[in-house]
Design a protein around this motif. Structure first.
Motif, PDB file in Angstrom:
ATOM      1  N   TYR A 104      34.354  46.770  29.466  1.00 53.33           N
ATOM      2  CA  TYR A 104      35.719  47.099  29.900  1.00 53.33           C
ATOM      3  C   TYR A 104      36.760  46.802  28.833  1.00 53.33           C
ATOM      4  CZ  TYR A 104      34.253  49.004  34.235  1.00 53.33           C
ATOM      5  OH  TYR A 104      33.675  49.841  35.155  1.00 53.33           O
ATOM      6  N   PHE A 119      40.394  54.010  38.060  1.00 55.64           N
ATOM      7  CA  PHE A 119      39.141  54.225  37.342  1.00 55.64           C
ATOM      8  C   PHE A 119      38.037  54.628  38.320  1.00 55.64           C
ATOM      9  CE2 PHE A 119      40.309  50.954  33.755  1.00 55.64           C
ATOM     10  CZ  PHE A 119      41.374  51.765  33.388  1.00 55.64           C
ATOM     11  N   HIS A 120      38.232  55.773  38.960  1.00 51.70           N
ATOM     12  CA  HIS A 120      37.198  56.264  39.884  1.00 51.70           C
ATOM     13  C   HIS A 120      37.318  57.776  40.000  1.00 51.70           C
ATOM     14  CE1 HIS A 120      40.138  57.066  43.087  1.00 51.70           C
ATOM     15  NE2 HIS A 120      40.700  55.904  42.783  1.00 51.70           N
ATOM     16  N   GLY A 157      36.766  44.080  42.009  1.00 50.65           N
ATOM     17  CA  GLY A 157      36.596  44.929  40.832  1.00 50.65           C
ATOM     18  C   GLY A 157      37.762  45.896  40.769  1.00 50.65           C
ATOM     19  N   GLY A 159      39.995  46.859  38.323  1.00 46.00           N
ATOM     20  CA  GLY A 159      40.427  47.645  37.162  1.00 46.00           C
ATOM     21  C   GLY A 159      41.852  47.305  36.778  1.00 46.00           C
ATOM     22  N   PRO A 163      44.120  51.772  42.568  1.00 44.47           N
ATOM     23  CA  PRO A 163      43.894  51.762  44.024  1.00 44.47           C
ATOM     24  C   PRO A 163      44.679  50.670  44.742  1.00 44.47           C
ATOM     25  CG  PRO A 163      41.810  51.992  42.849  1.00 44.47           C
ATOM     26  CD  PRO A 163      42.851  51.706  41.815  1.00 44.47           C
ATOM     27  N   THR A 179      39.015  40.974  38.756  1.00 43.61           N
ATOM     28  CA  THR A 179      38.278  41.706  37.715  1.00 43.61           C
ATOM     29  C   THR A 179      37.751  40.697  36.703  1.00 43.61           C
ATOM     30  OG1 THR A 179      38.476  43.174  35.788  1.00 43.61           O
ATOM     31  CG2 THR A 179      40.532  42.283  36.632  1.00 43.61           C
ATOM     32  N   ILE A 180      36.640  41.042  36.085  1.00 47.97           N
ATOM     33  CA  ILE A 180      36.009  40.137  35.121  1.00 47.97           C
ATOM     34  C   ILE A 180      36.744  40.170  33.777  1.00 47.97           C
ATOM     35  CG2 ILE A 180      34.366  41.865  34.232  1.00 47.97           C
ATOM     36  CD1 ILE A 180      33.601  38.155  34.944  1.00 47.97           C
ATOM     37  N   GLN A 184      42.296  43.673  31.588  1.00 45.81           N
ATOM     38  CA  GLN A 184      42.648  44.435  32.794  1.00 45.81           C
ATOM     39  C   GLN A 184      43.610  43.636  33.681  1.00 45.81           C
ATOM     40  OE1 GLN A 184      38.992  45.723  34.752  1.00 45.81           O
ATOM     41  NE2 GLN A 184      38.946  47.558  33.465  1.00 45.81           N
ATOM     42  N   GLY A 206      38.074  36.811  37.392  1.00 40.96           N
ATOM     43  CA  GLY A 206      36.965  36.059  37.963  1.00 40.96           C
ATOM     44  C   GLY A 206      35.750  36.942  38.121  1.00 40.96           C
ATOM     45  N   ASP A 207      34.637  36.279  38.430  1.00 40.28           N
ATOM     46  CA  ASP A 207      33.366  36.978  38.602  1.00 40.28           C
ATOM     47  C   ASP A 207      33.158  37.211  40.094  1.00 40.28           C
ATOM     48  OD1 ASP A 207      30.772  37.817  38.677  1.00 40.28           O
ATOM     49  OD2 ASP A 207      29.909  36.060  37.669  1.00 40.28           O
ATOM     50  N   PHE A 208      32.974  38.466  40.487  1.00 42.62           N
ATOM     51  CA  PHE A 208      32.823  38.723  41.925  1.00 42.62           C
ATOM     52  C   PHE A 208      31.505  38.199  42.498  1.00 42.62           C
ATOM     53  CE2 PHE A 208      32.244  43.587  40.824  1.00 42.62           C
ATOM     54  CZ  PHE A 208      30.905  43.409  40.482  1.00 42.62           C
ATOM     55  N   ILE A 224      35.878  49.741  44.977  1.00 39.73           N
ATOM     56  CA  ILE A 224      35.829  51.167  44.623  1.00 39.73           C
ATOM     57  C   ILE A 224      35.096  51.314  43.294  1.00 39.73           C
ATOM     58  CG2 ILE A 224      37.196  53.237  44.125  1.00 39.73           C
ATOM     59  CD1 ILE A 224      39.279  52.290  46.064  1.00 39.73           C
ATOM     60  N   GLU A 225      33.890  51.854  43.360  1.00 46.26           N
ATOM     61  CA  GLU A 225      33.069  52.144  42.173  1.00 46.26           C
ATOM     62  C   GLU A 225      32.963  50.916  41.260  1.00 46.26           C
ATOM     63  OE1 GLU A 225      33.858  55.972  40.429  1.00 46.26           O
ATOM     64  OE2 GLU A 225      34.483  56.837  42.326  1.00 46.26           O
TER      65      GLU A 225
HETATM   66  C1  LIG Z   1      35.041  51.406  37.307  1.00 46.34           C
HETATM   67  S1  LIG Z   1      36.059  50.018  37.428  1.00 46.34           S
HETATM   68  C2  LIG Z   1      36.830  50.383  38.997  1.00 46.34           C
HETATM   69  C3  LIG Z   1      38.157  49.748  39.082  1.00 46.34           C
HETATM   70  C4  LIG Z   1      38.966  50.042  40.344  1.00 46.34           C
HETATM   71  N1  LIG Z   1      38.197  49.766  41.528  1.00 46.34           N
HETATM   72  C5  LIG Z   1      39.456  51.456  40.334  1.00 46.34           C
HETATM   73  O1  LIG Z   1      38.905  52.262  41.100  1.00 46.34           O
HETATM   74  O2  LIG Z   1      40.381  51.756  39.573  1.00 46.34           O
HETATM   75  C6  LIG Z   1      34.979  48.644  37.858  1.00 46.34           C
HETATM   76  C7  LIG Z   1      35.683  47.324  37.942  1.00 46.34           C
HETATM   77  O3  LIG Z   1      34.732  46.321  38.357  1.00 46.34           O
HETATM   78  C8  LIG Z   1      34.993  45.151  37.633  1.00 46.34           C
HETATM   79  N2  LIG Z   1      33.801  44.279  37.581  1.00 46.34           N
HETATM   80  C9  LIG Z   1      32.558  44.590  37.188  1.00 46.34           C
HETATM   81  N3  LIG Z   1      31.751  43.516  37.244  1.00 46.34           N
HETATM   82  C10 LIG Z   1      32.511  42.483  37.699  1.00 46.34           C
HETATM   83  C11 LIG Z   1      32.261  41.119  37.998  1.00 46.34           C
HETATM   84  N4  LIG Z   1      31.059  40.563  37.813  1.00 46.34           N
HETATM   85  N5  LIG Z   1      33.263  40.376  38.487  1.00 46.34           N
HETATM   86  C12 LIG Z   1      34.512  40.915  38.666  1.00 46.34           C
HETATM   87  N6  LIG Z   1      34.807  42.202  38.388  1.00 46.34           N
HETATM   88  C13 LIG Z   1      33.817  42.976  37.922  1.00 46.34           C
HETATM   89  C14 LIG Z   1      35.402  45.638  36.262  1.00 46.34           C
HETATM   90  O4  LIG Z   1      36.040  44.633  35.518  1.00 46.34           O
HETATM   91  C15 LIG Z   1      36.289  46.803  36.659  1.00 46.34           C
HETATM   92  O5  LIG Z   1      37.572  46.322  36.903  1.00 46.34           O
END
Ligand SMILES: C[S@@+](CC[C@H](N)C(=O)[O-])C[C@H]1O[C@@H](n2cnc3c(N)ncnc32)[C@H](O)[C@@H]1O
Ligand SMILES: C=C(CC[C@@H](C)[C@H]1CC[C@H]2C3=CC[C@H]4[C@H](C)[C@@H](O)CC[C@]4(C)[C@H]3CC[C@]12C)C(C)C
Length: 389
Positions: A104, A119-120, A157, A159, A163, A179-180, A184, A206-208, A224-225
């Protein structure tokens, strides 16, 4: 006299040497393309100075939280982490979260520059433009969650927050995004402030798989995605279950393979491998595995439906990518140009090339129907003492 930096004179000499090797027709084509690209760059600079700056310009593409001197090596390490065997994905799954963070950092500016703040994908609605179709896809989440003003919602997550801004605005609920990726967090917070939704939003890094929230905190949660990045779906679904209040809903738009996917068909496997690599996914799950993962952590499955095929009047989610093929090639010329003059971090051109290629694989995934980025799963955390349905 102003001294011209060596990096510019070197780049210029390299370009002239390459140009000399071309045939007359090729020289003509490069001349026309160069003219169009220069007009675009100058035009976008002039236009930008006059209007609100919301996305990076071609000159401002960065490596996110990664120092620009390290972009090339980080991308090489990212590329090396994928196995060479069919269907392998990320070889060392314990490195997934770090690799997704790197991914990312590398793509966030390019996504905002060439796609937007959401980002979807979205099905294209009849007589609605891309932005309206996108907003409707997001607003559906708020409706399914049944959230109201005063409630607290989790965006898992998030982004750069496209959304969350729609969902907070249409529902009046407060949305916390996680978000990780620190870059972002910064972008999303800034957009929230500029777009007037700061009072209803918060963004945390943070880590989800291990969220910094107490159990039973949220009245609703959505992803979302995003959960497709988890090394194991149960890991992220289990955390969402923990932080949700009993009786509340969780909606996910999942990236999964469909019932049309045949693991013994090498063409299908190749499409999915390419999608995994170009999107930072550890592996691809089937929609059945995603349903089971939710049930395994204690959720009740309320609805499961592929939104890619649910409406016979909506246009395909991959149409925007298919229509954008020429733009992607043009964008690659722009990124190559800023790379050649040393204005983009070294390695970003290769990242852009990966995205040009993955756009083709995503289109193939959509056309063959073996892949969907929008399998809707609606889960509910049962209230205590409630019988499991
Ligand atoms: C494709 S983007 C989608 C972002 C948002 N949902 C959107 O539709 O605009 C995926 C998101 O998941 C987050 N993500 C992925 N792995 C993660 C984790 N382990 N912990 C937190 N966020 C994570 C990414 O940092 C990113 O923000
Ligand atoms: C959910 C995820 C991301 C989904 C999409 C938002 C992105 C998937 C592929 C991306 C893109 C492909 C081609 C790029 C193009 C070459 C470039 O010039 C401009 C940006 C692209 C259009 C880019 C935009 C975002 C995507 C469509 C994954 C990661 C789980």
């Amino acid at each position: 006299m102003v001294a011209v930096p060596a990096v510019v004179t070197d780049a210029y000499e390299r370009l002239v040497a390459e140009f000399d090797k071309l045939s007359t027709t090729q020289k003509y084509a490069v001349g026309v393309a160069g003219g169009v690209a220069s007009a675009y760059l100058v035009g976008s600079l002039l236009f930008k100075s006059k209007c609100e700056k919301s996305k990076p310009s071609t000159f401002e593409l960065t490596g996110g939280s990664i120092d620009s001197a390290k972009v090339k090596e980080e991308f090489a390490a990212y590329a090396d982490s994928y196995g060479k065997n069919a269907g392998e994905g990320i070889v060392d799954r314990s490195k997934t979260v770090h690799l997704v963070d790197v991914f990312y950092s590398l793509v966030t500016d390019i996504y905002e520059w060439g796609w937007g703040q959401s980002f979807h994908f979205s099905p294209k609605l009849p007589n609605k433009d891309l932005r309206a179709s996108e907003a409707a896809h997001e607003a559906r989440v708020a409706a399914l969650l049944r959230v109201k003003p005063g409630m607290k919602v989790l965006d898992c997550g998030c982004g750069v927050g496209g959304p969350m801004r729609t969902i907070a605005s249409v529902s009046g609920a407060h949305v916390t995004g996680i978000t990780i990726n620190q870059y972002q967090v910064d972008r999303a917070t800034r957009h929230n402030e500029k777009q007037g939704v700061a009072p209803l939003t918060e963004v945390v890094r943070g880590d989800f798989l291990n969220m910094p929230f107490k159990e039973n905190t949220f009245d609703g949660a959505y992803a979302i995605e995003a959960t497709c990045h988890a090394p194991k779906l149960e890991g992220v679904y289990g955390e969402i279950f923990r932080v949700l209040k009993p009786g509340s809903y969780f909606v996910s738009y999942e990236w999964v393979s469909t019932a049309k996917y045949d693991a013994s068909n090498p063409e299908h496997v190749k499409i999915i491998d390419e999608i995994n690599f170009g999107n930072g996914l550890p592996e691809m799950r089937t929609y059945k595995e995603a349903e089971d993962a939710g049930k395994n952590v204690g959720f009740e499955l309320v609805m499961s439906m592929d939104l890619a095929t649910a409406s016979v009047v909506a246009g395909p989610w991959y149409e925007r990518l298919r229509m954008g093929k020429c733009t992607h090639t043009f964008n690659h010329m722009l990124v190559s140009a800023v790379d050649a003059v040393g204005l983009a971090p070294k390695g970003l051109k290769e990242v852009h090339h990966m995205l040009v290629e993955v756009a083709k694989s995503l289109i193939q995934g959509g056309e063959t129907g073996v892949f969907t980025p929008m399998h809707l799963l609606l889960f509910r955390k049962p209230a205590p003492g409630e019988k499991k349905k």
